[in-house]
Motif scaffolding. Structure first.
Motif, PDB file in Angstrom:
ATOM      1  N   ASP A 177       0.752  -1.366   0.064  1.00  0.00           N
ATOM      2  CA  ASP A 177      -0.090   0.073   0.027  1.00  0.00           C
ATOM      3  C   ASP A 177       0.575   1.212   0.253  1.00  0.00           C
ATOM      4  O   ASP A 177       0.192   2.456   0.141  1.00  0.00           O
ATOM      5  CB  ASP A 177      -0.995   0.014   1.157  1.00  0.00           C
ATOM      6  CG  ASP A 177      -0.206   0.139   2.594  1.00  0.00           C
ATOM      7  OD1 ASP A 177       1.101  -0.169   2.530  1.00  0.00           O
ATOM      8  OD2 ASP A 177      -1.062   0.223   3.438  1.00  0.00           O
TER       9      ASP A 177
ATOM     10  N   THR B 257       3.384   1.875  -2.387  1.00  0.00           N
ATOM     11  CA  THR B 257       4.230   2.157  -3.766  1.00  0.00           C
ATOM     12  C   THR B 257       4.021   3.413  -4.346  1.00  0.00           C
ATOM     13  O   THR B 257       4.636   3.580  -5.182  1.00  0.00           O
ATOM     14  CB  THR B 257       3.614   0.896  -4.734  1.00  0.00           C
ATOM     15  OG1 THR B 257       2.090   1.077  -5.140  1.00  0.00           O
ATOM     16  CG2 THR B 257       3.773  -0.543  -4.594  1.00  0.00           C
ATOM     17  N   ASN B 258       2.937   4.104  -4.053  1.00  0.00           N
ATOM     18  CA  ASN B 258       2.663   5.513  -4.622  1.00  0.00           C
ATOM     19  C   ASN B 258       3.443   6.367  -3.913  1.00  0.00           C
ATOM     20  O   ASN B 258       3.277   7.566  -4.264  1.00  0.00           O
ATOM     21  CB  ASN B 258       1.135   5.727  -4.344  1.00  0.00           C
ATOM     22  CG  ASN B 258       0.721   5.567  -2.897  1.00  0.00           C
ATOM     23  OD1 ASN B 258       1.207   5.460  -1.982  1.00  0.00           O
ATOM     24  ND2 ASN B 258      -0.554   6.249  -2.541  1.00  0.00           N
TER      25      ASN B 258
ATOM     26  N   LYS C   8       5.707   6.225  -8.793  1.00  0.00           N
ATOM     27  CA  LYS C   8       4.658   6.401  -7.732  1.00  0.00           C
ATOM     28  C   LYS C   8       3.525   5.917  -8.118  1.00  0.00           C
ATOM     29  O   LYS C   8       2.457   6.436  -7.993  1.00  0.00           O
ATOM     30  CB  LYS C   8       4.334   7.965  -7.079  1.00  0.00           C
ATOM     31  CG  LYS C   8       5.865   8.586  -6.546  1.00  0.00           C
ATOM     32  CD  LYS C   8       5.562   9.681  -6.001  1.00  0.00           C
ATOM     33  CE  LYS C   8       6.771  10.004  -5.163  1.00  0.00           C
ATOM     34  NZ  LYS C   8       7.980  10.663  -5.832  1.00  0.00           N
ATOM     35  N   PRO C   9       3.285   4.564  -8.576  1.00  0.00           N
ATOM     36  CA  PRO C   9       2.223   3.812  -8.991  1.00  0.00           C
ATOM     37  C   PRO C   9       1.177   3.598  -7.809  1.00  0.00           C
ATOM     38  O   PRO C   9       1.522   3.169  -6.853  1.00  0.00           O
ATOM     39  CB  PRO C   9       2.670   2.646  -9.582  1.00  0.00           C
ATOM     40  CG  PRO C   9       3.588   2.195  -8.903  1.00  0.00           C
ATOM     41  CD  PRO C   9       4.570   3.577  -8.796  1.00  0.00           C
ATOM     42  N   LYS C  10       0.008   3.862  -8.035  1.00  0.00           N
ATOM     43  CA  LYS C  10      -1.013   3.411  -7.254  1.00  0.00           C
ATOM     44  C   LYS C  10      -0.809   1.940  -6.898  1.00  0.00           C
ATOM     45  O   LYS C  10      -0.762   1.093  -7.859  1.00  0.00           O
ATOM     46  CB  LYS C  10      -2.693   3.414  -7.567  1.00  0.00           C
ATOM     47  CG  LYS C  10      -3.030   4.759  -7.864  1.00  0.00           C
ATOM     48  CD  LYS C  10      -4.644   4.966  -8.199  1.00  0.00           C
ATOM     49  CE  LYS C  10      -4.891   6.571  -8.279  1.00  0.00           C
ATOM     50  NZ  LYS C  10      -5.870   6.540  -9.575  1.00  0.00           N
ATOM     51  N   PRO C  11      -1.440   1.289  -5.665  1.00  0.00           N
ATOM     52  CA  PRO C  11      -0.845   0.023  -5.446  1.00  0.00           C
ATOM     53  C   PRO C  11      -1.412  -1.041  -6.330  1.00  0.00           C
ATOM     54  O   PRO C  11      -1.001  -2.141  -6.840  1.00  0.00           O
ATOM     55  CB  PRO C  11      -1.603  -0.385  -4.140  1.00  0.00           C
ATOM     56  CG  PRO C  11      -1.567   1.157  -3.479  1.00  0.00           C
ATOM     57  CD  PRO C  11      -1.795   2.165  -4.443  1.00  0.00           C
ATOM     58  N   GLU C  12      -2.713  -0.784  -6.966  1.00  0.00           N
ATOM     59  CA  GLU C  12      -3.345  -1.739  -7.905  1.00  0.00           C
ATOM     60  C   GLU C  12      -2.471  -1.637  -9.188  1.00  0.00           C
ATOM     61  O   GLU C  12      -2.838  -2.658  -9.980  1.00  0.00           O
ATOM     62  CB  GLU C  12      -4.919  -1.421  -8.037  1.00  0.00           C
ATOM     63  CG  GLU C  12      -5.252   0.023  -8.445  1.00  0.00           C
ATOM     64  CD  GLU C  12      -5.412   1.007  -7.262  1.00  0.00           C
ATOM     65  OE1 GLU C  12      -4.950   0.658  -6.434  1.00  0.00           O
ATOM     66  OE2 GLU C  12      -6.133   1.748  -7.528  1.00  0.00           O
TER      67      GLU C  12
END
Ligand code: G1P
Length: 291
Positions: free
Chosen positions: A167, A169-170, A193-197
């Motif tokens: 949670d 990764t962003n 900074k990707p969203k976790p999904e």
């Protein structure tokens, strides 16, 4: 032939808003962990990796960072008069040879990629290291030395990586993994900074890099990425396939000193390692842990 690594860029133009009011009139990189400012940890770590030339990418109100590595003539004279030889030696040890530091100004906070691009004249045609002083690594072998050794094996680009909770990764640059031998990771993609999904893994880049000068070509496009900033990660991603690109799972513990809790944890961890402070700190920690 793999060119030797002799240069480091230290991006230090950030305003340090998370540490206000401490950073109102003082550079955040001058905040001490135990008794040494963050910038000195970064410089010492780089020197342990064979780095000889430094470029600080600074901004307004950051002159103390350069002063810190200068000779403090009056202070040294006073210490000598008072016979404080240990303190004098400590100052001498931190001094850099004349001409080893240059500074450039970033002028506008347009992102980490923009900060590195500001150092383009210093970088020239040479490979270079980047150390983000906010990231502090406690390790037996200094993290940048581990990275420089890996670079001497592989050439190309090498970034220090560590696993983060899914949670989070962003908050980081994240690797898309091609192959992984447990130590060196071959990289097939990078996302800032990707969203976790949307994250391709939970392997994140920490603030230690060895890069080839070709990255400047992509930085000069000034394309905006995550947070509408010029992202170093995006320019690095474009080198994949052109030069070897690896992540190194370094040995050591990383502290995010740009975050208050991370900064406090670093104080404790570094103090516990010190023979002069460790026992006292351990004793008071016990007291608070049971309170
Ligand atoms: C920067 C980089 C990010 C990296 C991080 C490490 O982010 O853009 O890819 O993972 O440093 O600390 P920042 O902390 O400046 O937001």
């Amino acid at each position: 032939m793999i060119k030797p690594l002799r240069k480091a860029v230290l991006p230090v133009a950030g305003l340090g808003t998370r540490f206000l009011p401490a950073t109102k009139a003082m550079a955040k990189e001058m905040l001490p962990v135990v008794d040494k400012p963050l910038i000195q940890y970064a410089v010492e770590e780089a020197r342990a990796a064979g780095i000889e030339q430094f470029c600080m990418v600074t901004g307004r109100g950051k002159t103390a960072l350069v002063e810190h590595f200068d000779i403090a003539f009056e202070l040294e004279a006073t210490l000598r008069e008072r016979g404080k030889t240990a303190e004098l030696q400590a100052l001498r040890d931190q001094q850099l040879p004349p001409g080893a530091i240059v500074t450039v100004r970033q002028q506008e906070p347009l992102g980490l990629g923009h900060a590195i691009w500001c150092a383009r004249a210093f970088i020239g045609d040479d490979p270079f290291a980047i150390l983000l002083p906010d990231d502090l690594v406690l390790a037996d072998t200094p993290c940048m030395k581990q990275l420089a050794d890996a670079y001497a094996e592989t050439g190309g680009c090498v970034v220090a990586v560590t696993e983060v909770p899914h949670d989070q990764t962003n908050r980081y640059g994240i690797l898309d993994i091609d192959s992984d031998d447990g130590r060196l990771v071959s990289v097939k993609g990078l996302v800032e900074k990707p969203k976790p999904e949307l994250a391709p893994s939970n392997l994140s880049i920490i603030g230690r890099y060895v890069l080839v000068p070709e990255v400047l070509r992509y930085l000069s496009c000034m394309e905006r990425g995550a947070g509408n900033e010029v992202q170093l990660t995006d320019a690095m991603a474009r080198l994949i396939g052109q030069v070897p690109f690896h992540g190194l799972r370094y040995e050591g513990t990383r502290f995010d000193c740009g975050d208050k809790a991370g900064f406090l944890e670093a104080q404790i961890a570094f103090a516990l390692k010190r023979p002069d402070l460790g026992p006292a700190v351990r004793a008071f920690l016990r007291k608070y842990a049971t309170a």
